[in-house]
Scaffold this active site. Structure first.
Site, mmCIF file in Angstrom:
data_model
loop_
_atom_site.group_PDB
_atom_site.id
_atom_site.type_symbol
_atom_site.label_atom_id
_atom_site.label_comp_id
_atom_site.label_asym_id
_atom_site.label_seq_id
_atom_site.Cartn_x
_atom_site.Cartn_y
_atom_site.Cartn_z
ATOM 1 C CD GLU A 90 -2.640 -0.730 2.769
ATOM 2 O OE1 GLU A 90 -3.264 -1.690 3.191
ATOM 3 O OE2 GLU A 90 -2.582 0.363 3.365
ATOM 4 C CB CYS A 103 2.178 7.418 3.676
ATOM 5 S SG CYS A 103 2.494 6.213 4.984
ATOM 6 C CB CYS A 110 5.279 -5.400 9.657
ATOM 7 S SG CYS A 110 6.338 -4.617 10.891
ATOM 8 C CB CYS A 114 3.012 -2.923 17.096
ATOM 9 S SG CYS A 114 4.713 -2.341 16.988
ATOM 10 C CB CYS A 117 0.230 -2.354 14.171
ATOM 11 S SG CYS A 117 0.642 -1.923 12.471
ATOM 12 C CB CYS A 329 -2.585 1.327 10.154
ATOM 13 S SG CYS A 329 -2.060 2.853 10.871
HETATM 14 N N1 SAH Z 1 7.309 0.340 11.536
HETATM 15 C C1 SAH Z 1 7.400 1.759 11.570
HETATM 16 C C2 SAH Z 1 6.590 2.481 10.500
HETATM 17 C C3 SAH Z 1 5.188 1.977 10.175
HETATM 18 S S1 SAH Z 1 3.852 2.259 11.290
HETATM 19 C C4 SAH Z 1 7.041 2.279 12.936
HETATM 20 O O1 SAH Z 1 6.640 1.493 13.770
HETATM 21 O O2 SAH Z 1 7.220 3.462 13.189
HETATM 22 C C5 SAH Z 1 3.392 3.933 11.169
HETATM 23 C C6 SAH Z 1 2.822 4.459 12.460
HETATM 24 O O3 SAH Z 1 1.456 4.052 12.666
HETATM 25 C C7 SAH Z 1 3.584 3.964 13.673
HETATM 26 O O4 SAH Z 1 3.785 5.032 14.559
HETATM 27 C C8 SAH Z 1 2.622 2.950 14.237
HETATM 28 O O5 SAH Z 1 2.897 2.676 15.577
HETATM 29 C C9 SAH Z 1 1.295 3.612 13.985
HETATM 30 N N2 SAH Z 1 0.144 2.721 14.096
HETATM 31 C C10 SAH Z 1 0.063 1.403 13.853
HETATM 32 N N3 SAH Z 1 -1.173 0.927 14.114
HETATM 33 C C11 SAH Z 1 -1.907 1.970 14.543
HETATM 34 C C12 SAH Z 1 -3.257 2.129 14.973
HETATM 35 N N4 SAH Z 1 -4.106 1.098 15.018
HETATM 36 N N5 SAH Z 1 -3.651 3.367 15.345
HETATM 37 C C13 SAH Z 1 -2.814 4.418 15.286
HETATM 38 N N6 SAH Z 1 -1.531 4.335 14.891
HETATM 39 C C14 SAH Z 1 -1.072 3.132 14.530
#
Ligand code: SAH
Length: 345
Positions: A90, A103, A110, A114, A117, A329
């Site tokens: 994406e 973006c 990944c 997390c 995510c 995301c």
């Molecule tokens: N792996 C990298 C970049 C991709 S994620 C990182 O972790 O920074 C991009 C951003 O979106 C990160 O800050 C991530 O923590 C956030 N993110 C992921 N899932 C999310 C969600 N459900 N709500 C809000 N932010 C989220």
């Protein structure tokens, strides 16, 4: 086949000189590639036999937009690209007053895990190549007609888990004969892979480093982000101080506000304490609801922001774009994967 899209200008020069061509051909090919040609025949200033030779020896990646969702509200466009091997990634085009921003994803899936995510649920399939990183910028621009001035590496994947390719991509996209996008217009976001942050500190690039913090205390952060068990948040803060010391660049901390988990005043106080001595910027993100996750959006965002500000920190609440197309995301890729799964049943 040579992955020609991933080659830097010096590498292209070598390639072409190896084919008996003068050095200036390197620059010609490099700038054609950055313009998003879809075949070597479009490189009209190259002699015909050279185009044929390139066709035989080089692969020219052209991602296919298999899905596109445009927001009627704010012009955000979300792309699902199919790569040469059938994998999908994406990218999202966002239109800000300060310029059009894309973006981009850094990996197919990944492996960081997390808990909140959507991009990590099915794990990592593979890394993207420098060319595939670049293609997201080139073809988003080409398809939308919107000139791209800013890039954020905040899509699917962990850039510092694929840092060699990311660094090469930065060289490609930054080059004056290519897209010529300045480092100051590029942000790279990491969940806190310390060797990567340390390497970036040594390189001293002028880009903006974003750190996905999400919790300042070990217990909460380890619960939300498995990476914290490998690289603890105390060491993360130390690496950030060191990064600022070496580069003079202000770090942006991403913080998704999660109800009852990371939105308490003591956590704001702890962030302030840990950032003392460097100009941090905390970007509060309203949590995107992910159906599979047990977490809900916080109702204390404004209070948390005030608390951070009371310590002299800069805190902003991220404005959400593309709300009507669930742009955030990893959700489009997951939808497409799920439908693929249903088709094959
Ligand atoms: N792996 C990298 C970049 C991709 S994620 C990182 O972790 O920074 C991009 C951003 O979106 C990160 O800050 C991530 O923590 C956030 N993110 C992921 N899932 C999310 C969600 N459900 N709500 C809000 N932010 C989220």
């Amino acid at each position: 086949m040579t992955d020609i899209k991933s080659m830097t200008l010096p590498e292209l020069r070598d390639l072409l000189q190896g084919l008996g061509e003068p050095a200036f051909r390197g620059k010609q090919v490099f700038s054609w590639l950055s313009r998003g040609v879809t075949g070597f025949d479009e490189m009209s200033n190259l002699p015909l036999f050279l185009r044929e030779r390139l066709k035989e020896t080089c692969a020219l990646s052209v991602p296919k937009a298999v899905r596109k969702q445009a927001s009627a509200r704010d012009g955000t466009i979300k792309y699902l690209w199919e790569l040469a091997d059938g994998n999908c990634i994406e990218s999202v085009l966002m239109r800000y007053r300060h310029g059009n921003t894309v973006c981009i994803s850094s990996q197919v899936g990944c492996r960081m895990g997390c808990a909140f995510c959507a991009s990590t649920i099915a794990g990592k399939v593979r890394d993207l190549t420098p060319g595939e990183l670049l293609d997201q910028v080139i073809f988003t621009q080409k398809d939308s007609g919107a000139p791209i001035s800013n890039i954020v590496l905040m899509g699917i994947g962990e850039p510092m888990d694929n840092l060699d390719a990311v660094l090469k991509f930065l060289e490609l996209v930054n080059h004056p004969d290519g897209l010529n996008i300045g480092m100051r217009h590029i942000s790279l976001s990491t969940c806190g892979v310390l060797p990567g942050i340390r390497r970036m500190a040594e390189l001293g690039l002028q880009l903006t480093l974003s750190v996905s913090l999400h919790a300042p205390d070990r217990e909460t952060r380890s619960r939300l982000m498995p990476v914290n068990r490998a690289y603890d948040v105390e060491d993360l803060f130390a690496a950030c101080h060191d990064y600022f010391g070496k580069t003079g660049r202000r770090i942006s901390f991403e913080y998704a506000m999660i109800d009852g988990v990371n939105d308490q005043d003591w956590q704001a106080d702890l962030i302030a304490r840990r950032l003392r001595g460097m100009p941090g910027h905390v970007n509060l993100i309203p949590l995107n609801d992910v159906a599979e996750s047990p977490f809900r959006p916080s109702r204390r965002t404004a209070a948390f922001q005030k608390r951070l500000e009371s310590h002299g920190l800069t805190a902003t609440v991220r404005r959400s774009l593309g709300g009507d197309i669930d742009a955030a995301c990893g959700q489009l890729r997951r939808k497409a994967e799920a439908e693929k799964g249903e088709d094959s049943q």
